[in-house]
Scaffold this motif. Structure first.
Motif, PDB file in Angstrom:
ATOM      1  N   LEU A 193      16.456  30.552  52.471  1.00 51.37           N
ATOM      2  CA  LEU A 193      15.394  29.696  51.920  1.00 51.37           C
ATOM      3  C   LEU A 193      14.021  30.359  52.058  1.00 51.37           C
ATOM      4  O   LEU A 193      13.191  30.297  51.151  1.00 51.37           O
ATOM      5  N   GLY A 197      12.865  31.221  48.609  1.00 51.60           N
ATOM      6  CA  GLY A 197      11.894  30.160  48.327  1.00 51.60           C
ATOM      7  C   GLY A 197      10.480  30.540  48.726  1.00 51.60           C
ATOM      8  O   GLY A 197       9.523  30.269  48.008  1.00 51.60           O
ATOM      9  N   GLY A 236       7.756  22.456  53.404  1.00 50.47           N
ATOM     10  CA  GLY A 236       9.153  22.883  53.315  1.00 50.47           C
ATOM     11  C   GLY A 236       9.390  24.183  54.058  1.00 50.47           C
ATOM     12  O   GLY A 236      10.360  24.319  54.812  1.00 50.47           O
ATOM     13  N   VAL A 258      18.405  21.650  55.799  1.00 50.17           N
ATOM     14  CA  VAL A 258      18.493  22.492  54.591  1.00 50.17           C
ATOM     15  C   VAL A 258      18.168  21.645  53.365  1.00 50.17           C
ATOM     16  O   VAL A 258      17.394  22.042  52.480  1.00 50.17           O
ATOM     17  N   SER A 262      14.954  21.937  50.754  1.00 52.72           N
ATOM     18  CA  SER A 262      15.132  22.150  49.308  1.00 52.72           C
ATOM     19  C   SER A 262      14.499  21.004  48.517  1.00 52.72           C
ATOM     20  O   SER A 262      14.003  21.215  47.415  1.00 52.72           O
ATOM     21  N   LEU A 265      10.824  21.841  48.366  1.00 54.81           N
ATOM     22  CA  LEU A 265      10.605  22.931  47.414  1.00 54.81           C
ATOM     23  C   LEU A 265      10.751  22.416  45.981  1.00 54.81           C
ATOM     24  O   LEU A 265      10.042  22.852  45.066  1.00 54.81           O
ATOM     25  N   ALA A 266      11.680  21.446  45.785  1.00 57.80           N
ATOM     26  CA  ALA A 266      11.835  20.850  44.450  1.00 57.80           C
ATOM     27  C   ALA A 266      10.566  20.100  44.066  1.00 57.80           C
ATOM     28  O   ALA A 266      10.116  20.140  42.916  1.00 57.80           O
ATOM     29  N   ILE A 306      16.650  23.871  40.728  1.00 56.75           N
ATOM     30  CA  ILE A 306      16.005  23.246  41.890  1.00 56.75           C
ATOM     31  C   ILE A 306      16.260  21.738  41.881  1.00 56.75           C
ATOM     32  O   ILE A 306      16.189  21.086  42.921  1.00 56.75           O
ATOM     33  N   LEU A 309      20.107  21.639  43.281  1.00 56.12           N
ATOM     34  CA  LEU A 309      20.395  22.139  44.632  1.00 56.12           C
ATOM     35  C   LEU A 309      20.338  21.036  45.700  1.00 56.12           C
ATOM     36  O   LEU A 309      21.321  20.854  46.445  1.00 56.12           O
ATOM     37  N   PRO A 310      19.223  20.262  45.783  1.00 58.74           N
ATOM     38  CA  PRO A 310      19.208  19.220  46.809  1.00 58.74           C
ATOM     39  C   PRO A 310      20.280  18.166  46.587  1.00 58.74           C
ATOM     40  O   PRO A 310      20.874  17.666  47.556  1.00 58.74           O
ATOM     41  N   SER A 326      22.252  27.914  43.154  1.00 63.68           N
ATOM     42  CA  SER A 326      21.531  29.053  43.732  1.00 63.68           C
ATOM     43  C   SER A 326      21.519  30.223  42.755  1.00 63.68           C
ATOM     44  O   SER A 326      20.502  30.901  42.577  1.00 63.68           O
TER      45      SER A 326
END
Lengths: 473, 187
Positions: A193, A197, A236, A258, A262, A265-266, A306, A309-310, A326
């Motif tokens: 990440l 990220g 994040g 994790v 994410s 980050l989203a 993105i 992912l979460p 990913s």
């Protein structure tokens, strides 16, 4: 007077980066690594690092060495470190891959090479951080762009430190690290990440604001708009850093952390997407050039990846879905965006090298004329087609489908790389408009005469004074 | 002929460099080159004190172009002392790297260009092409959307002078370029 100039080694960084991408795609096409192997097996790790360090980090480093000085209007600090940095990174990557090959049972080299590779990478990345931070240190006012670059470099340092510890643990010498010998496997997702990220993603965000405003002639978004992105991403990434270090104090960040990272980050991506949309809409250059057209699928991949992912992490979807999201982020967003922007950066730097000294002294082509007009779009269609199919194949666990998809992506990448060679050789330019052979750009490095001016004083003579009359007259 | 003085004990800046051109003139030599050489040897912030057997009027504008303000006094017997002090040893806050401190003395622009709707490197192309049309000493004014960092390098190579900064809103970049008179036909 010092001023930014052409970065001498940037083309070498780009060439090494493209070589690593082609190698990684070739290996994936042959069925090496995930999904044929497990997610954290050595074969997969080799591929992931070829892409993360070899392709994306070298391309990012090459671009930053050129554009951080330009965007900060300062000459690059310690430019003599650019080549040692590149050599240290490439050597480190090769040692790391040799170590992974040994762990996979394909080669029989001493495992001690693995931490040596980690150290060489750490050294190279720290040299890069030194050059860029010293360049930014000259900035007088607090600049959000400089803040993003510094944040990304901090993530890079943490990723590299974590990686060096991992390589030591994998070589069986983890006991020498004390508490840091416990970093695997709990720290692994946070290492990824922070790398993808923080270092690659966050800096790609920051650079987009500046470069896209320039390429599309759009008003640059205010620093205030970037603050929301910086806040969400910053939170994040601080959590990711905590997750990376947690095993040293006996804690495990776990899948909840994790997922939280994410999600943040989203959220940051949402702010970024809003600003990029504003940039596209407010652009004064209505016709989109290849680099901005070819970036559109990358933005779409970012949105899907993105967003998914979460959800995949929180819903506990299978490994395949997390891998698919990913892959979409790494190949579709970071990889696609990098390839797309190189179609502007390579011709731009080549034009500066070949034609800037000739302006006003004869015909010179426009920058866009150095790149073929339509052919690159075909290569991008192949690359993105392969990426989308590959992501789908990962979600379904279709190993053969993934290999076929990577064949498409490899063909697209090879086509794009060939276009860059044509740009450097001025192949698209009419023969009459090319500089004499000794003044043409070299394939892999910018000419040294550009460098001398940037670090020496300009001519002190001020010619108008020569024509002035004597004070006696 | 030139006599450096000791550093100024209060500021640390070297004291003025003395240039007495009277012996040169008595010998029938042209002192201009000697004055220019002495000027180029000045340390940052250092002044130049000139002693001449007349009031050196043309030199005042030459030195003004190089960023020096003059204060003069008659010494008697027709001799004059002129103290040339640098107006700004460093470019003003916000002025582009390499900006000429003498820009405030430049004349009205002979050409004005609005290049704010062009993306790099097109503004650079237009400015360098326009400079080929201008005569030495003429000034060009351009509006741009951003600081043309690659242009500065090319201007320096061609021995033109420039000064530039953003407007107060930070949106439009204003650039003055003064044709340096040299470097036509090579780059």
């Amino acid at each position: 007077m010092p001023m930014p100039s052409l970065s001498r080694w940037t083309m070498s960084y780009f060439a090494a980066a493209l070589g690593c991408l082609l190698a990684a795609e070739g290996l994936a096409m042959l069925g090496i690594g995930y999904p044929a192997a497990g997610m954290s097996e050595p074969a997969t790790l080799m591929l992931v690092h070829l892409v993360a360090i070899g392709w994306l980090s070298l391309a990012m480093a090459g671009a930053l060495l050129q554009f951080v000085p330009v965007l900060a209007a300062r000459p690059l600090a310690s430019p003599y470190l650019a080549l040692p940095t590149l050599m240290s990174l490439v050597a480190g990557l090769l040692l790391l891959c040799a170590g992974f090959a040994t762990l996979a049972g394909w080669a029989d080299v001493p495992l001690g090479l693995l931490p040596l590779g980690g150290l060489s990478l750490l050294g190279g990345l720290l040299l890069l951080v030194v050059m860029l931070c010293r360049t930014l240190a000259g900035l007088r006012r607090l600049d959000p762009f400089a803040g993003i670059i510094r944040g990304g470099l901090a993530c890079l340092a943490l990723t590299a430190l974590g990686g060096a510890a991992f390589s030591t643990i994998l070589s069986g010498r983890g006991g020498a690290l004390g508490a840091f010998g416990t970093l695997l496997p709990g720290g692994l997702p946070f290492h990824a990440l922070l790398g993808f990220g923080g270092w690659l993603g966050l800096i790609a965000f920051g650079v987009s604001y500046r470069l896209f405003a320039m390429f599309m002639i759009a008003p640059e978004p205010s620093g205030g708009r970037m603050n929301l992105l910086v806040t969400a991403a910053g939170m994040g990434l601080v959590l990711a850093a905590a997750g990376l270090g947690a095993p040293t104090v006996g804690l495990d960040g776990g899948s909840g952390l994790v997922a939280t990272v994410s999600l943040l980050l989203a959220l940051a991506t949402g702010f970024y997407g809003r600003d990029m949309l504003t940039l596209y809409r407010s652009r004064r250059r209505k016709a989109l050039e290849v680099n901005m057209l070819a970036s559109l699928p990358a933005f779409a991949a970012l949105g899907f990846g993105i967003g998914a992912l979460p959800i995949a992490l929180i819903a506990g979807a299978g490994e395949g879905f997390v891998a698919a999201a990913s892959f979409l982020l790494v190949f579709g967003w970071l990889g696609g965006l990098t390839l797309a922007q190189l179609t502007k950066i390579v011709p731009f730097l080549t034009w500066l090298e070949a034609y800037a000294p000739r302006i006003g002294k004869g015909p010179a082509p426009r920058v866009g004329e150095l790149l073929a007009a339509r052919r690159p779009l075909v290569w991008f269609a192949l690359y993105y087609g392969g990426t989308v199919l590959g992501s789908g194949a990962l979600a379904c666990g279709a190993t053969l489908g993934f290999r076929l998809a990577m064949t498409l992506a490899l063909a697209g990448t090879a086509g794009i790389a060939a276009e860059f060679v044509r740009v450097r050789r001025l192949s698209q330019v009419k023969a009459a408009d090319r500089p004499p052979p000794h003044e043409r750009p070299r394939l892999l490095l910018a000419r040294a005469d550009e460098r001398s001016l940037s670090h020496d004083d300009p001519p002190r003579t001020q010619p108008h004074i020569r024509h002035a009359r004597s004070p006696r007259c | 002929m030139t006599t450096p003085r000791g550093p100024n004990p209060t500021s640390g800046t070297p004291g003025p460099l003395d240039v007495d051109v009277r012996p040169l003139l008595r010998a029938g030599d042209d002192p201009f080159q000697a004055i220019m050489e002495a000027t180029s040897e000045l340390a940052a912030g250092q002044s130049l004190r000139l002693i001449a057997p007349f009031r050196p009027v043309p030199l005042l504008s030459v030195m003004a172009n190089r960023g020096f303000a003059a204060s003069e006094s008659a010494l008697g017997d027709g001799d004059w002392e002129v103290l040339f002090s640098p107006v700004a040893a460093e470019p003003e806050e916000g002025l582009a790297l390499g900006s000429s401190p003498a820009a405030i003395f430049w004349g009205e622009p002979a050409m004005e260009l609005d290049l704010s709707n062009l993306d790099p490197p097109e503004p650079m192309v237009r400015i360098l092409e326009a400079l080929e049309e201008l005569r030495p000493g003429e000034v060009l004014f351009a509006l741009l959307a951003r600081e043309p960092v690659f242009l500065f390098r090319e201007l320096a190579k061609r021995q033109h002078e420039w000064a530039g900064n953003f407007d107060s809103a930070g949106i439009v970049y204003r650039l003055l370029v003064r044709h340096g008179g040299g470097a036509r036909g090579h780059g």
